[in-house]
Design an enzyme around this catalytic site. Structure first.
Site, PDB file in Angstrom:
ATOM      1  N   THR A  97       0.821  -1.210   0.000  1.00  0.00           N
ATOM      2  CA  THR A  97       0.000   0.000   0.000  1.00  0.00           C
ATOM      3  C   THR A  97       0.859   1.265   0.000  1.00  0.00           C
ATOM      4  O   THR A  97       2.014   1.227   0.444  1.00  0.00           O
ATOM      5  CB  THR A  97      -0.887  -0.013   1.274  1.00  0.00           C
ATOM      6  OG1 THR A  97      -1.441   1.275   1.490  1.00  0.00           O
ATOM      7  CG2 THR A  97      -0.076  -0.361   2.521  1.00  0.00           C
ATOM      8  N   ASP A  98       0.286   2.364  -0.442  1.00  0.00           N
ATOM      9  CA  ASP A  98       1.004   3.650  -0.359  1.00  0.00           C
ATOM     10  C   ASP A  98       1.043   4.168   1.080  1.00  0.00           C
ATOM     11  O   ASP A  98       1.763   5.118   1.384  1.00  0.00           O
ATOM     12  CB  ASP A  98       0.365   4.700  -1.286  1.00  0.00           C
ATOM     13  CG  ASP A  98      -1.093   5.022  -0.958  1.00  0.00           C
ATOM     14  OD1 ASP A  98      -1.685   4.343  -0.094  1.00  0.00           O
ATOM     15  OD2 ASP A  98      -1.641   5.957  -1.569  1.00  0.00           O
ATOM     16  N   GLU A  99       0.263   3.531   1.975  1.00  0.00           N
ATOM     17  CA  GLU A  99       0.205   4.019   3.361  1.00  0.00           C
ATOM     18  C   GLU A  99       1.534   3.827   4.090  1.00  0.00           C
ATOM     19  O   GLU A  99       1.766   4.439   5.136  1.00  0.00           O
ATOM     20  CB  GLU A  99      -0.962   3.359   4.111  1.00  0.00           C
ATOM     21  CG  GLU A  99      -2.286   3.655   3.421  1.00  0.00           C
ATOM     22  CD  GLU A  99      -3.525   3.246   4.194  1.00  0.00           C
ATOM     23  OE1 GLU A  99      -3.481   3.184   5.426  1.00  0.00           O
ATOM     24  OE2 GLU A  99      -4.551   2.996   3.533  1.00  0.00           O
ATOM     25  N   TYR A 145      -1.719  -0.751  11.002  1.00  0.00           N
ATOM     26  CA  TYR A 145      -1.838  -1.403   9.684  1.00  0.00           C
ATOM     27  C   TYR A 145      -0.639  -1.066   8.803  1.00  0.00           C
ATOM     28  O   TYR A 145       0.051  -1.956   8.298  1.00  0.00           O
ATOM     29  CB  TYR A 145      -3.152  -0.968   8.997  1.00  0.00           C
ATOM     30  CG  TYR A 145      -3.168  -1.253   7.500  1.00  0.00           C
ATOM     31  CD1 TYR A 145      -3.131  -2.551   7.017  1.00  0.00           C
ATOM     32  CD2 TYR A 145      -3.213  -0.202   6.566  1.00  0.00           C
ATOM     33  CE1 TYR A 145      -3.123  -2.815   5.645  1.00  0.00           C
ATOM     34  CE2 TYR A 145      -3.211  -0.447   5.201  1.00  0.00           C
ATOM     35  CZ  TYR A 145      -3.165  -1.762   4.750  1.00  0.00           C
ATOM     36  OH  TYR A 145      -3.151  -2.020   3.397  1.00  0.00           O
ATOM     37  N   LYS A 153       2.474  -3.393   7.315  1.00  0.00           N
ATOM     38  CA  LYS A 153       2.711  -3.533   5.866  1.00  0.00           C
ATOM     39  C   LYS A 153       4.139  -3.083   5.531  1.00  0.00           C
ATOM     40  O   LYS A 153       4.825  -3.700   4.708  1.00  0.00           O
ATOM     41  CB  LYS A 153       1.697  -2.722   5.058  1.00  0.00           C
ATOM     42  CG  LYS A 153       0.279  -3.275   5.043  1.00  0.00           C
ATOM     43  CD  LYS A 153       0.146  -4.662   4.452  1.00  0.00           C
ATOM     44  CE  LYS A 153       0.396  -4.706   2.954  1.00  0.00           C
ATOM     45  NZ  LYS A 153       0.115  -6.051   2.386  1.00  0.00           N
TER      46      LYS A 153
HETATM   47  P1  NAD Z   1      -9.187  -7.703   2.172  1.00  0.00           P
HETATM   48  O1  NAD Z   1      -9.175  -7.448   3.648  1.00  0.00           O
HETATM   49  O2  NAD Z   1     -10.417  -7.454   1.402  1.00  0.00           O
HETATM   50  O3  NAD Z   1      -8.776  -9.230   1.887  1.00  0.00           O
HETATM   51  C1  NAD Z   1      -7.762  -9.889   2.575  1.00  0.00           C
HETATM   52  C2  NAD Z   1      -7.868 -11.378   2.283  1.00  0.00           C
HETATM   53  O4  NAD Z   1      -6.785 -12.037   2.978  1.00  0.00           O
HETATM   54  C3  NAD Z   1      -9.165 -12.012   2.804  1.00  0.00           C
HETATM   55  O5  NAD Z   1      -9.708 -12.882   1.830  1.00  0.00           O
HETATM   56  C4  NAD Z   1      -8.727 -12.786   4.041  1.00  0.00           C
HETATM   57  O6  NAD Z   1      -9.523 -13.948   4.289  1.00  0.00           O
HETATM   58  C5  NAD Z   1      -7.290 -13.156   3.694  1.00  0.00           C
HETATM   59  N1  NAD Z   1      -6.449 -13.343   4.870  1.00  0.00           N
HETATM   60  C6  NAD Z   1      -6.344 -12.521   5.950  1.00  0.00           C
HETATM   61  N2  NAD Z   1      -5.507 -13.048   6.854  1.00  0.00           N
HETATM   62  C7  NAD Z   1      -5.041 -14.224   6.321  1.00  0.00           C
HETATM   63  C8  NAD Z   1      -4.129 -15.187   6.772  1.00  0.00           C
HETATM   64  N3  NAD Z   1      -3.529 -15.100   7.964  1.00  0.00           N
HETATM   65  N4  NAD Z   1      -3.867 -16.253   5.964  1.00  0.00           N
HETATM   66  C9  NAD Z   1      -4.463 -16.376   4.760  1.00  0.00           C
HETATM   67  N5  NAD Z   1      -5.374 -15.486   4.298  1.00  0.00           N
HETATM   68  C10 NAD Z   1      -5.647 -14.412   5.066  1.00  0.00           C
HETATM   69  O7  NAD Z   1      -7.954  -6.862   1.618  1.00  0.00           O
HETATM   70  P2  NAD Z   1      -7.798  -6.117   0.220  1.00  0.00           P
HETATM   71  O8  NAD Z   1      -8.380  -4.762   0.334  1.00  0.00           O
HETATM   72  O9  NAD Z   1      -8.244  -7.012  -0.872  1.00  0.00           O
HETATM   73  O10 NAD Z   1      -6.211  -5.933   0.183  1.00  0.00           O
HETATM   74  C11 NAD Z   1      -5.389  -6.955  -0.373  1.00  0.00           C
HETATM   75  C12 NAD Z   1      -3.940  -6.526  -0.272  1.00  0.00           C
HETATM   76  O11 NAD Z   1      -3.743  -5.302  -0.973  1.00  0.00           O
HETATM   77  C13 NAD Z   1      -3.474  -6.265   1.158  1.00  0.00           C
HETATM   78  O12 NAD Z   1      -2.175  -6.759   1.293  1.00  0.00           O
HETATM   79  C14 NAD Z   1      -3.509  -4.752   1.296  1.00  0.00           C
HETATM   80  O13 NAD Z   1      -2.533  -4.314   2.210  1.00  0.00           O
HETATM   81  C15 NAD Z   1      -3.170  -4.329  -0.121  1.00  0.00           C
HETATM   82  N6  NAD Z   1      -3.714  -3.015  -0.547  1.00  0.00           N
HETATM   83  C16 NAD Z   1      -5.028  -2.713  -0.345  1.00  0.00           C
HETATM   84  C17 NAD Z   1      -5.526  -1.491  -0.798  1.00  0.00           C
HETATM   85  C18 NAD Z   1      -7.005  -1.144  -0.645  1.00  0.00           C
HETATM   86  O14 NAD Z   1      -7.386  -0.016  -0.954  1.00  0.00           O
HETATM   87  N7  NAD Z   1      -7.876  -2.046  -0.232  1.00  0.00           N
HETATM   88  C19 NAD Z   1      -4.693  -0.585  -1.428  1.00  0.00           C
HETATM   89  C20 NAD Z   1      -3.351  -0.930  -1.616  1.00  0.00           C
HETATM   90  C21 NAD Z   1      -2.892  -2.162  -1.176  1.00  0.00           C
HETATM   91  P1  TYD Z   2     -10.821   3.534   4.487  1.00  0.00           P
HETATM   92  O1  TYD Z   2     -11.789   3.071   3.451  1.00  0.00           O
HETATM   93  O2  TYD Z   2     -10.864   2.895   5.846  1.00  0.00           O
HETATM   94  O3  TYD Z   2      -9.344   3.443   3.847  1.00  0.00           O
HETATM   95  P2  TYD Z   2      -7.917   3.979   4.409  1.00  0.00           P
HETATM   96  O4  TYD Z   2      -8.060   4.327   5.840  1.00  0.00           O
HETATM   97  O5  TYD Z   2      -7.029   2.789   4.193  1.00  0.00           O
HETATM   98  O6  TYD Z   2      -7.563   5.160   3.543  1.00  0.00           O
HETATM   99  O7  TYD Z   2     -11.016   5.092   4.705  1.00  0.00           O
HETATM  100  C1  TYD Z   2     -10.852   6.009   3.634  1.00  0.00           C
HETATM  101  C2  TYD Z   2     -10.970   7.398   4.223  1.00  0.00           C
HETATM  102  O8  TYD Z   2     -12.299   7.606   4.683  1.00  0.00           O
HETATM  103  C3  TYD Z   2     -10.075   7.619   5.435  1.00  0.00           C
HETATM  104  O9  TYD Z   2      -9.568   8.953   5.395  1.00  0.00           O
HETATM  105  C4  TYD Z   2     -11.007   7.451   6.627  1.00  0.00           C
HETATM  106  C5  TYD Z   2     -12.340   7.921   6.085  1.00  0.00           C
HETATM  107  N1  TYD Z   2     -13.554   7.274   6.627  1.00  0.00           N
HETATM  108  C6  TYD Z   2     -14.608   8.038   7.091  1.00  0.00           C
HETATM  109  O10 TYD Z   2     -14.546   9.297   7.114  1.00  0.00           O
HETATM  110  N2  TYD Z   2     -15.730   7.410   7.562  1.00  0.00           N
HETATM  111  C7  TYD Z   2     -15.838   6.048   7.578  1.00  0.00           C
HETATM  112  O11 TYD Z   2     -16.877   5.513   8.039  1.00  0.00           O
HETATM  113  C8  TYD Z   2     -14.742   5.263   7.091  1.00  0.00           C
HETATM  114  C9  TYD Z   2     -14.821   3.766   7.091  1.00  0.00           C
HETATM  115  C10 TYD Z   2     -13.629   5.928   6.606  1.00  0.00           C
END
Ligand code: NAD
Ligand code: TYD
Length: 354
Positions: free
Chosen positions: A133-135, A159, A163
């Site tokens: 992630t960019d975080e 988180y 990461k």
């Molecule tokens: P998500 O939470 O929707 O899915 C995570 C998946 O991993 C789930 O299916 C869960 O069952 C599985 N999982 C969790 N713990 C596990 C374990 N111990 N063993 C095996 N499986 C396990 O997450 P996502 O949003 O799809 O993100 C996927 C990846 O991309 C993550 O690594 C996250 O850091 C990264 N990422 C997410 C975003 C975003 O905006 N969602 C952006 C950039 C990067």
């Molecule tokens: P989120 O979807 O949790 O992603 P991330 O924290 O990884 O960026 O949140 C996106 C943005 O929205 C973040 O600045 C927090 C804000 N947010 C709210 O204001 N209200 C909400 O109920 C949630 C879930 C997030």
């Protein structure tokens, strides 16, 4: 190619699985523990393909990982399994350390043990692609600066700290052991099958139900949104064409304040679902400012020029087209999210493998 996708029942992992099955001849081993965030229904019809296998395995279980590598002999790993929600990491960081740090360590060690058994040619072709992630870069406070691949790490939340830790280990395993690694750092994703605790689906579903739309703090924090299918295509581009050892930032150039995202969702719902829950005049009247998230990052913005110029990837969706598709998807896929909200999806796990 046979690709071991970890976290393939999650939001982004399931988009990757669908993209591989629908867009290539490659095979997928979907390895997922099915935590609260995992839902096999998100894989959709791809689960019926002869090229798809599911393994319910936790990445903290080293023995099970070794068995999966031996049994399936993958050509590449795409590692997406993680705990992914910032608010949960603030309430309970322990599981983030377990899965994101210890689990990634286990997966690296299992991959390294497997890699050592391969022929020289197989080793050259093997890839360990870590999806991050960019975080990890922390946040930006200006308005015109961007995260690049060389921005120093400064994670703010449990988180992003876990990461960041996993990113460091992956790069160290590349440098020390010669594992052919790739790392990608992406901005916020949105789109179909997004778990309803995250901002965009949370707002869509609360609005449809006439519930408050909780905006943290002043709502002026900025996120750089990317449609999930554009991310999946970027990941496969990096897997196939990226240089081992390299990092690629992925982003959509769609910087939006949280409040403007919520307002856009409200406007789309006014147009698409004018028939509102009883007592609601306008969806935007549901917007409620609530206590800010501790340590809340102010702004994320990605400079994606490296993946664009070196690998030729471009997002296909603008924020306007992607958010409309997303709202429409939630309106026509209530079976998926009603199952999630009721908890029923967790009862449907028995006999889910092929
Ligand atoms: P998500 O939470 O929707 O899915 C995570 C998946 O991993 C789930 O299916 C869960 O069952 C599985 N999982 C969790 N713990 C596990 C374990 N111990 N063993 C095996 N499986 C396990 O997450 P996502 O949003 O799809 O993100 C996927 C990846 O991309 C993550 O690594 C996250 O850091 C990264 N990422 C997410 C975003 C975003 O905006 N969602 C952006 C950039 C990067
Ligand atoms: P989120 O979807 O949790 O992603 P991330 O924290 O990884 O960026 O949140 C996106 C943005 O929205 C973040 O600045 C927090 C804000 N947010 C709210 O204001 N209200 C909400 O109920 C949630 C879930 C997030």
């Amino acid at each position: 190619m046979k690709i071991l996708v970890t976290g393939g029942a999650g939001f982004i992992g399931s988009a990757v699985v669908r993209e591989i099955i629908n867009g290539s001849r490659d095979e997928v081993v979907n390895l997922d523990a099915l935590t609260y965030a995992g839902n096999l229904q998100s894989v959709g019809l791809s689960a019926d393909s002869e090229r798809y296998v599911f393994e319910q395995v936790n990445i903290c279980d080293r023995e099970a990982l070794d068995r999966v590598f031996q049994q399936h002999q993958p050509d590449a790993v795409m590692h997406l399994a993680a705990e992914s929600h910032v608010d949960r990491s603030i309430d309970g960081p322990a599981v983030f350390v377990q899965t994101n740090v210890v689990g990634t360590y286990n997966l690296l060690e299992a991959a390294r043990a497997f890699y050592l058994q391969l022929s020289e040619e197989q080793q050259q072709n093997f890839r360990f692609h870590h999806i991050s992630t960019d975080e990890v870069y922390g946040d930006l406070h200006g308005t015109d600066d961007f995260f690049t691949e060389s921005t120093p790490y400064a994670p703010s939340s449990p988180y992003s700290a876990t990461k960041a830790s996993s990113d460091h280990m992956v790069r160290a395993w590349g440098r020390t052991y010669g594992l052919p690694i790739l790392v990608t750092n992406c901005s916020n994703n949105y789109g179909p099958y997004h778990f309803p605790e995250k901002l965009i689906p949370h707002m869509i579903l609360n609005a449809l139900d006439g519930k408050a739309l909780p905006v943290y703090g002043d709502g002026l924090q900025i996120r750089d949104w990317l449609y999930v299918e554009d991310h999946a295509r970027a990941l496969l581009t990096v897997l196939k064409n990226g240089q081992p050892g390299e990092t690629y930032n992925i982003g959509g150039n769609n910087e939006k304040t949280n409040i403007s995202v919520v307002e856009t969702i409200c406007s789309l719902l006014e147009e698409l679902v004018p028939n509102k829950p009883a007592g609601i005049n306008q969806y935007r009247d549901l917007i409620t400012y609530v206590k800010d998230r501790p340590g809340h990052d102010v702004r994320y913005a990605i400079d994606a020029s490296k993946i664009k110029t070196e690998l030729g990837w471009q997002p296909q969706e603008t924020f306007e087209s992607g958010i409309r598709k997303t709202v429409e998807w939630y309106l026509s896929n209530s079976v998926w999210w009603k199952n999630v909200l009721s908890g029923e999806y967790r009862l449907e796990r028995m006999g889910s493998g092929r």
